[in-house]
Design a protein around this motif. Structure first.
Motif, PDB file in Angstrom:
ATOM      1  N   VAL A 183      35.247  39.363  57.228  1.00 28.61           N
ATOM      2  CA  VAL A 183      33.905  39.964  57.221  1.00 28.61           C
ATOM      3  C   VAL A 183      33.481  40.299  55.799  1.00 28.61           C
ATOM      4  N   ILE A 184      34.382  40.888  55.027  1.00 27.16           N
ATOM      5  CA  ILE A 184      34.036  41.303  53.669  1.00 27.16           C
ATOM      6  C   ILE A 184      33.845  40.096  52.757  1.00 27.16           C
ATOM      7  N   GLN A 185      34.714  39.100  52.870  1.00 33.09           N
ATOM      8  CA  GLN A 185      34.615  37.928  52.007  1.00 33.09           C
ATOM      9  C   GLN A 185      33.324  37.147  52.219  1.00 33.09           C
ATOM     10  N   GLU A 186      32.799  37.182  53.428  1.00 34.07           N
ATOM     11  CA  GLU A 186      31.535  36.495  53.681  1.00 34.07           C
ATOM     12  C   GLU A 186      30.398  37.109  52.871  1.00 34.07           C
ATOM     13  N   GLN A 187      30.451  38.410  52.645  1.00 36.95           N
ATOM     14  CA  GLN A 187      29.415  39.093  51.874  1.00 36.95           C
ATOM     15  C   GLN A 187      29.728  39.158  50.388  1.00 36.95           C
ATOM     16  N   PHE A 188      31.015  39.314  50.047  1.00 33.50           N
ATOM     17  CA  PHE A 188      31.413  39.562  48.657  1.00 33.50           C
ATOM     18  C   PHE A 188      32.583  38.660  48.282  1.00 33.50           C
ATOM     19  N   PRO A 189      32.344  37.380  48.105  1.00 36.80           N
ATOM     20  CA  PRO A 189      33.441  36.436  47.874  1.00 36.80           C
ATOM     21  C   PRO A 189      34.199  36.656  46.566  1.00 36.80           C
ATOM     22  N   SER A 190      33.598  37.362  45.605  1.00 32.13           N
ATOM     23  CA  SER A 190      34.270  37.572  44.316  1.00 32.13           C
ATOM     24  C   SER A 190      35.104  38.843  44.284  1.00 32.13           C
ATOM     25  N   HIS A 191      35.059  39.638  45.338  1.00 28.26           N
ATOM     26  CA  HIS A 191      35.784  40.908  45.343  1.00 28.26           C
ATOM     27  C   HIS A 191      37.276  40.700  45.580  1.00 28.26           C
ATOM     28  N   GLY A 192      38.062  41.656  45.092  1.00 30.37           N
ATOM     29  CA  GLY A 192      39.499  41.629  45.297  1.00 30.37           C
ATOM     30  C   GLY A 192      39.911  42.387  46.537  1.00 30.37           C
ATOM     31  N   PHE A 193      41.181  42.216  46.930  1.00 29.78           N
ATOM     32  CA  PHE A 193      41.716  42.873  48.114  1.00 29.78           C
ATOM     33  C   PHE A 193      43.127  43.386  47.844  1.00 29.78           C
ATOM     34  N   TYR A 194      43.419  44.542  48.423  1.00 27.65           N
ATOM     35  CA  TYR A 194      44.762  45.083  48.431  1.00 27.65           C
ATOM     36  C   TYR A 194      45.003  45.575  49.855  1.00 27.65           C
ATOM     37  N   GLY A 195      45.816  44.842  50.604  1.00 28.24           N
ATOM     38  CA  GLY A 195      45.995  45.134  52.017  1.00 28.24           C
ATOM     39  C   GLY A 195      47.412  45.513  52.370  1.00 28.24           C
ATOM     40  N   GLU A 196      47.546  46.285  53.425  1.00 26.55           N
ATOM     41  CA  GLU A 196      48.853  46.744  53.886  1.00 26.55           C
ATOM     42  C   GLU A 196      49.726  45.601  54.347  1.00 26.55           C
ATOM     43  N   GLU A 197      49.150  44.603  55.015  1.00 27.25           N
ATOM     44  CA  GLU A 197      49.956  43.554  55.628  1.00 27.25           C
ATOM     45  C   GLU A 197      49.881  42.219  54.894  1.00 27.25           C
ATOM     46  N   MET A 198      48.791  41.939  54.197  1.00 23.09           N
ATOM     47  CA  MET A 198      48.579  40.616  53.613  1.00 23.09           C
ATOM     48  C   MET A 198      48.583  40.616  52.089  1.00 23.09           C
ATOM     49  N   GLY A 199      48.944  41.748  51.490  1.00 23.04           N
ATOM     50  CA  GLY A 199      49.094  41.791  50.050  1.00 23.04           C
ATOM     51  C   GLY A 199      47.779  41.796  49.291  1.00 23.04           C
ATOM     52  N   SER A 200      47.838  41.301  48.052  1.00 25.71           N
ATOM     53  CA  SER A 200      46.717  41.420  47.131  1.00 25.71           C
ATOM     54  C   SER A 200      46.192  40.061  46.703  1.00 25.71           C
ATOM     55  N   ILE A 201      44.879  40.013  46.492  1.00 23.57           N
ATOM     56  CA  ILE A 201      44.271  38.879  45.792  1.00 23.57           C
ATOM     57  C   ILE A 201      43.197  39.420  44.868  1.00 23.57           C
ATOM     58  N   ARG A 202      43.066  38.825  43.703  1.00 25.75           N
ATOM     59  CA  ARG A 202      42.059  39.194  42.709  1.00 25.75           C
ATOM     60  C   ARG A 202      42.062  40.696  42.435  1.00 25.75           C
ATOM     61  N   ARG A 203      43.236  41.262  42.217  1.00 26.66           N
ATOM     62  CA  ARG A 203      43.342  42.699  41.950  1.00 26.66           C
ATOM     63  C   ARG A 203      42.648  43.088  40.643  1.00 26.66           C
ATOM     64  N   ASP A 204      42.361  42.112  39.762  1.00 32.47           N
ATOM     65  CA  ASP A 204      41.689  42.412  38.503  1.00 32.47           C
ATOM     66  C   ASP A 204      40.173  42.346  38.626  1.00 32.47           C
ATOM     67  N   ALA A 205      39.646  42.123  39.833  1.00 28.06           N
ATOM     68  CA  ALA A 205      38.198  42.069  40.039  1.00 28.06           C
ATOM     69  C   ALA A 205      37.581  43.443  39.802  1.00 28.06           C
ATOM     70  N   GLU A 206      36.298  43.466  39.466  1.00 27.32           N
ATOM     71  CA  GLU A 206      35.614  44.744  39.242  1.00 27.32           C
ATOM     72  C   GLU A 206      35.617  45.592  40.512  1.00 27.32           C
ATOM     73  N   TYR A 207      35.423  44.941  41.653  1.00 27.62           N
ATOM     74  CA  TYR A 207      35.441  45.626  42.945  1.00 27.62           C
ATOM     75  C   TYR A 207      36.643  45.135  43.747  1.00 27.62           C
ATOM     76  N   SER A 208      37.383  46.077  44.311  1.00 25.97           N
ATOM     77  CA  SER A 208      38.527  45.730  45.152  1.00 25.97           C
ATOM     78  C   SER A 208      38.492  46.561  46.425  1.00 25.97           C
ATOM     79  N   TRP A 209      38.807  45.905  47.537  1.00 30.03           N
ATOM     80  CA  TRP A 209      38.845  46.575  48.834  1.00 30.03           C
ATOM     81  C   TRP A 209      40.280  46.928  49.192  1.00 30.03           C
ATOM     82  N   LEU A 210      40.492  48.165  49.580  1.00 29.32           N
ATOM     83  CA  LEU A 210      41.804  48.658  50.003  1.00 29.32           C
ATOM     84  C   LEU A 210      41.793  48.765  51.519  1.00 29.32           C
TER      85      LEU A 210
END
Length: 257
Positions: free
Chosen positions: A54-81
Motif C-alpha cells: 500500500v505504501i509503495q504504491e504511493q511513495f515508491p522512493s521511501h525506505g522501509f524498516y520492518g519487523e519481519e521483512m527487514g530494511s530497504i532504502r534505509r538511507d532515504a529521506e523518508y522511511s516507514w517503520l
C-alpha cells in the motif's frame, strides 16, 4: 483535522493488514520461532507485505524498516517503520492485546504514527503538530504532576529488574496511586487518552513504540528512553508520562545511565 496523504496512506495500510490479521485470527495459523527465539506467524509476514505494498504504491522512493521483512532504502529521506503485529505472543494466546504499528520517519525524527488494535477496537494516530486521535476523536493526556495521584502501568521490566533501576522502580511503585501492567500498545493508548499517567517499559525495540511515541507526544505527553534521551532506532526502553513534572520525578528515581 485534514489528513495528509502520508496519514491517509498509513491508515489504508493498517486497514489492509487488519483484513489479513482477522482472517488468521478466525481461521488459525502456524507458529515458528525466529533466530532470536521470538515467535512469528504467517499473519505477521503477510500483514507486513500488505502494508509495504500500500505504501509503495504511493511513495515508491521511501525506505522501509520492518519487523519481519527487514530494511530497504534505509538511507532515504523518508522511511516507514513497521511492526505488523506488535504483541505476537498475545495474538498467539488469543488475547486482543496486539496492534499494527506504522510510523513515518523523516531524517531522524518520527513525524507520524498509526496504531491499530482491531480485536481491541481502537485505532490511534497522530502527525507532528496536528494532535492525537483515537477512533477519530481528539485525545489528551491527564494533568497529574505528582506520584501520589498517578496511575502507573509497567511492561517488560525484566532487564530493569536486573539492573540499577530496580530499587528506584520500587520507590515509584510504592509512591503512586495505583499500579497496573496493561502492556504493549494498550498502556500508551491509555496514556494518550488520560487513563493512566505513567508508563515504564524495557525489553523492546523502536518498532514497538515508534508510532506510539508520536501519539503520546501529540496528546501532550512526554516520552523518552529511561535515561531521558529522544527515542531513536536503538531504543530499548521507555519512560512516558502525562506531564513533564511527572516524567522528571520518575527519572530521578530510576537514575538509569
Amino acid at each position: 483535522m485534514e489528513q495528509s496523504l502520508y496519514l491517509k496512506t498509513a491508515i489504508s495500510a493498517v486497514r489492509a493488514a487488519e483484513k489479513i490479521i482477522r482472517r488468521y485470527w478466525d481461521d488459525g495459523f502456524d507458529v515458528r520461532l525466529k533466530a532470536d527465539e521470538s515467535p512469528v506467524t504467517e499473519a505477521d509476514i503477510e500483514a507486513e507485505r500488505a502494508i509495504r505494498q500500500v505504501i509503495q504504491e504511493q511513495f515508491p522512493s521511501h525506505g522501509f524498516y520492518g519487523e519481519e521483512m527487514g530494511s530497504i532504502r534505509r538511507d532515504a529521506e523518508y522511511s516507514w517503520l513497521i511492526d505488523p503485529i506488535d504483541g505476537t505472543k498475545s495474538f498467539i494466546r488469543r488475547t486482543p492485546f496486539f496492534s499494527t504499528q506504522v510510523a513515518l520517519m523523516k531524517g531522524n525524527q518520527i513525524i507520524l504514527g498509526v496504531s491499530n488494535a482491531p480485536l481491541y477496537g481502537e485505532m490511534a494516530w497522530a502527525e507532528k503538530g496536528h494532535g492525537a486521535f483515537m477512533n477519530g476523536h481528539p485525545v489528551r493526556v491527564g494533568k497529574v504532576t505528582t506520584l501520589n495521584n498517578a496511575a502507573l502501568s509497567l511492561g517488560n521490566i525484566k532487564t530493569l529488574a536486573q539492573g540499577t533501576g530496580w530499587q528506584g522502580l520500587g520507590k515509584i511503585v510504592s509512591g503512586v496511586n495505583r499500579t497496573r501492567g496493561y502492556g504493549d500498545f494498550c498502556h500508551y493508548h491509555m496514556l494518550a487518552a488520560g487513563q493512566v499517567d505513567l508508563v515504564i517499559e524495557s525489553d523492546l525495540n523502536i518498532l514497538d513504540v515508534a508510532a506510539l511515541s508520536v501519539i503520546v507526544e501529540e496528546a501532550g505527553g512526554v516520552i523518552t528512553s529511561l535515561d531521558g534521551r529522544q527515542l531513536g532506532l536503538e531504543a530499548k526502553n521507555v519512560l512516558a508520562a502525562a506531564t513533564p513534572e511527572l516524567h522528571e520525578l520518575a527519572r530521578e528515581y530510576l537514575r538509569v545511565n
